[in-house]
Every structure is written in C-alpha cells, then in structure tokens.
Design an enzyme around this catalytic site. Structure first.
Site, mmCIF file in Angstrom:
data_model
loop_
_atom_site.group_PDB
_atom_site.id
_atom_site.type_symbol
_atom_site.label_atom_id
_atom_site.label_comp_id
_atom_site.label_asym_id
_atom_site.label_seq_id
_atom_site.Cartn_x
_atom_site.Cartn_y
_atom_site.Cartn_z
ATOM 1 N N GLU A 1 0.818 -1.221 0.000
ATOM 2 C CA GLU A 1 0.000 0.000 0.000
ATOM 3 C C GLU A 1 0.850 1.269 0.000
ATOM 4 O O GLU A 1 0.779 2.073 0.944
ATOM 5 C CB GLU A 1 -0.954 0.002 1.208
ATOM 6 C CG GLU A 1 -1.882 -1.199 1.249
ATOM 7 C CD GLU A 1 -2.914 -1.125 2.371
ATOM 8 O OE1 GLU A 1 -2.967 -0.108 3.082
ATOM 9 O OE2 GLU A 1 -3.671 -2.095 2.531
ATOM 10 N N GLU B 232 -5.289 -8.723 0.845
ATOM 11 C CA GLU B 232 -5.948 -8.391 2.121
ATOM 12 C C GLU B 232 -7.420 -8.171 1.865
ATOM 13 O O GLU B 232 -7.792 -7.511 0.890
ATOM 14 C CB GLU B 232 -5.402 -7.093 2.746
ATOM 15 C CG GLU B 232 -4.020 -7.198 3.307
ATOM 16 C CD GLU B 232 -3.534 -5.880 3.936
ATOM 17 O OE1 GLU B 232 -4.375 -5.053 4.356
ATOM 18 O OE2 GLU B 232 -2.314 -5.697 3.981
HETATM 19 O O1 IFM Z 1 -4.041 -3.074 9.210
HETATM 20 C C1 IFM Z 1 -4.004 -2.596 7.911
HETATM 21 C C2 IFM Z 1 -2.834 -3.179 7.148
HETATM 22 O O2 IFM Z 1 -1.635 -2.915 7.783
HETATM 23 C C3 IFM Z 1 -2.767 -2.584 5.764
HETATM 24 N N1 IFM Z 1 -4.044 -2.684 5.085
HETATM 25 C C4 IFM Z 1 -5.220 -2.290 5.797
HETATM 26 C C5 IFM Z 1 -5.267 -2.944 7.162
HETATM 27 C C6 IFM Z 1 -6.536 -2.501 7.924
HETATM 28 O O3 IFM Z 1 -6.509 -1.127 8.117
#
Ligand code: IFM
Length: 449
Positions: free
Chosen positions: A167, A351
């Site tokens: 990210e 994710e």
């Molecule tokens: O916890 C975070 C992660 O580190 C990166 N993506 C989003 C998740 C939830 O906010």
C-alpha cells in the site's frame, strides 16, 4: 454476483499480517528501532497511547501461530519482514539474529505445507534511515535494494512469493500528507518525492530479484472504487481526482513507467516526470499484483489540499466499526478493472477483512462474530465472480490472521480470524475462523450458502 462454485485447484487460501502489527519485542536480539516505534511514543499519535511493543508477541509465539494457521487449513501465509531487524541501521551491518527469525518461520511454514508470501516493506522504515530523510532521500532506493537483495539471497530459495511494498499510497499520503502514520509529516512537497522514491525502490528491488531469486515478485496496492456523491461537476471532479491519486498513482507507473495523466495538476509544482532511465526501472516487469480491498468510497468536493476531496460517511449499518462501507461488489469491480487496464496478469486478493467489536469468548469459549463471517462470505462470492469474468485470480488472503495493532487506532480495532486477549496473549479461533476453515476445506463451496 455469481453463485459460488469451487475455486480452481491450486488457489491459495491465506491470511495476512505485518511485522510491526503482530511481532512485539521490536528491539529484541539487536534489532534497531523503526519509525513506528518512534511515532507510537509521540503524545496523542495512537489511540490510548498504544504501541507495538507487545502486539501479539508473535516474535516469541510464532510457532504457536503457525499451529493456528494449520488449524485453519491455510495454504499460504502473507507476512512482512521488519527491515530494522535485519539491518538495525537500515544499511551496513547485517543482524543475523533478525534474518534467522524469518528463516525459522519460513522453514516451519514449509514443513507445515503453507506457502510463505513475504512482503519487504509494510511501513516500518528503520529509524536510522528516517534520520537521513527516510523516503524523501533519493538514496532510499539503493538502501532498499541492498536490503531486498539480502533477503532474496537468504530466503529466495524457500519463499516463492515476494512483494516489494505494501500500500505505497498509505506511506506517502498517511505518512507525509496527513501525518496520521509514521513519520507523521504534513507536506505535499515531501509526499511527491516519497512517491517517486517508493516507485524507484520497488523497481530496484525487482531488478535485484531477477538477479538472485527464482520465484515471483509483485507489489501490493489498496484499491477503493470511487463514486461521486452527486452529479454536480465539482463532486464528479473530486471523485476523479481521488481515483487518480489513491488508485492509480502507483499502479500505472508500475505498468507504464509514467505517472497517470493529471497527477501533476494535483500534486503541484514539486511534481516532475520520470527520466527515461527512471521509467524503465519503475516499470521493471513484475509477475503478479496484490489487491487489498476493504471498501468503496463516495466522494465529494472538500477543502483540504492537495486533493480537495472528502469521503461521505456511509450509513452505520452498512459499515464496519472503522466506518468503512461494506460493498462486496467493489471487489469484483477493482479486480476486473486492473485486468482491463493492465492486461491479464495473475492477481491475488492480498488483504480483505473487517474490524468489528467482537464479544469476548462466551462460557463455551465461542467468539461469535457473525458480521465478519458474513463480510468474508460476501467478498469471497465477489472474488469468485471476478474469476467468472476472466480475472486470473490466484489466491485470497484474509486480513488478518490475528487481532493486532491497527496503526493509529492501536488495539481498539479487531480484524482477526483468531482472537487475541492482549492481557494474556491467549488465542481463540473465532466463528469467522471456523467459517473460513470450512471454506478452505470445501475449496470455496462453503461460502455459497
Ligand atoms: O491493518 C491494515 C494493514 O496494515 C494494511 N491494510 C489495511 C489494514 C486494515 O486497516
């Protein structure tokens, strides 16, 4: 949305974590401090003054955590490597104890039939490098390449799946524009340089990978479909700007070597194009893209530079506890869009998950989290729909394996399939974990009903 059939053979069923969010013991065995270690000590930076000092104590309980992964039936585990464990100063002397921690974890995963998927940078820059300007310093691409090469040399024979950055837009925007993430700066000028250096660092790591390792390398981006709050021109424009800045700022250069058209108008005078040599480096071919998906955003015109765009909060009953809209169709949409824009490249949902205020275990030891199970079910259906639409989707990782340190929210937000009692470090599989276990065991069929 398609009726869910079984997912293809070989589809990776995973869960994801990151180093600072779960490991704890940030300075153990010679590790150096990282920017989150420092930032979390800043007054008011993190809810309740929480830090990652203890987190899930995974640094010491990693073997137990691999057993939980086996209980779930995971076929893959996505984790990140803490740069400052390996190079306490970010560069220079290597800390073998840090490397060994990850080597042991990788070996145990492999013995357990779980594919390791390693991310090199999930936001925890060594503090010593921040003292030299961190991501604003053009030398950071070289520092990152040296660190990446070391990890490929040490683990490249055993880790088949690598990600350079997690990210990146959160690194530049939350860390350098909004100041809500480490290092907590507020400067569009800095963020513009940071974006450039992140992309160059990514490309430099891909180059090092080709020379040292054999597996597959990619990048992980977070994508959120954007809708304008109204037909008014200013909202439509705000939504377009937000899409460009959040969704396309990194992915387009990685595929084309060029910034998306219009980004310069948002970032202002410090923005500049890549030179031909930089373009070639940034667009070094990759093997896969990871998509982190949580929510859709409805956008309206707003006051704050550089975007002048705001999100409209969703209705509470359609949102998770972080106020993120639950919109499974958006997952299909972003996966299809990446494929349409950049060609049929292997994609992973690296994710996906939801923060809900789960009750503690009841007297039978059950953690009832039906909203998380429903969220996962609906997003799995959306992932399946993307496959039906021709997306080359190779795997799905739940965020997160464990309840953990949710950055500026500290421990107040729980995302885990496994509940962690932060006072005792006791783990309990939640109902959503059991649901996911059934999904994996049935190759996806359990998410149909
Ligand atoms: O916890 C975070 C992660 O580190 C990166 N993506 C989003 C998740 C939830 O906010």
């Amino acid at each position: 949305m398609s009726d869910l059939a079984r997912f293809p053979d070989g589809f990776l069923w995973g869960a994801a974590t990151s180093a600072y969010q779960i490991e704890g013991s940030p300075l153990a065995d010679g590790a150096g401090p990282n920017i989150w270690h420092r930032f979390s000590r800043r007054k008011g930076a993190i809810d309740h003054g929480d830090t990652g000092d203890a987190a899930c104590d995974h640094y010491r309980r990693w073997a137990e955590d691999v057993r939980w992964m086996r209980e779930l039936g995971l076929s893959a585990y996505r984790f990140s490597i803490a740069w400052a464990r390996v190079f306490p100063e970010g560069r220079g002397a290597l800390n073998w104890k840090g490397v060994d921690f990850y080597a042991r974890l990788v070996d145990r995963l492999l013995e357990s039939g779980i594919t390791p998927a390693a991310t090199l940078y999930h936001w925890d820059l060594p503090a010593a490098l921040d003292d030299r300007g961190g991501w604003t310093n053009p030398d950071v691409a070289g520092w990152f390449q040296d660190y990446a090469r070391t990890m490929f040399e040490r683990l490249g024979d055993r880790v088949p799946m690598w990600a350079t950055l997690n990210e990146p837009v959160l690194v530049s925007d939350a860390g350098y524009v909004k100041g809500v993430h480490a290092p907590g700066h507020r400067s569009v000028r800095e963020a513009t340089a940071v974006a450039r250096h992140l992309l160059l660092a990514h490309g430099a790591a891909v180059e090092a990978f080709r020379a040292t390792a054999k597996g597959a390398i990619g990048i992980v981006v977070n994508l959120e479909p954007r809708e304008p709050a109204s037909d008014a021109n200013r909202d439509v424009e705000a939504s377009r700007r937000a899409d460009l800045y959040f969704n396309r700022q990194y992915l387009e250069p990685v595929f084309t070597g060029r910034w998306p058209e219009g980004l310069g108008a948002i970032l202002g005078e410090s923005f500049r194009d890549f030179t031909p040599a930089e373009s070639a480096r940034v667009a070094a071919p990759i093997d896969w893209v990871g998509v982190n998906y949580y929510a859709r955003r409805v956008t309206r015109a707003g006051p704050d530079p550089p975007l002048h765009a705001d999100d409209v909060p969703p209705d509470a009953e359609k949102a998770t506890d972080l106020g993120w809209e639950i919109h499974p169709e958006g997952l299909t949409r972003v996966l299809v869009e990446v494929t349409e824009r950049h060609g049929k490249i292997p994609l992973y949902v690296t994710e996906n998950g939801a923060a809900f205020d789960d009750p503690p275990p009841n007297r039978l030891g059950v953690v009832a989290d039906p909203r998380r199970a429903a969220y996962l079910r609906d997003h799995l259906r959306a992932a399946r729909a993307a496959l039906d639409r021709g997306v080359d989707l190779r795997g799905y990782f739940v965020w997160s394996l464990l309840d953990n340190f949710e950055w500026q929210k500290g421990y107040s937000q729980r995302f885990g399939l496994i509940r962690v009692d932060f006072a005792t470090q006791e783990r309990v599989m939640k109902e959503s974990g059991r649901f996911y276990r059934d999904v994996i065991a049935s190759q996806g069929a359990a998410a149909r009903d």
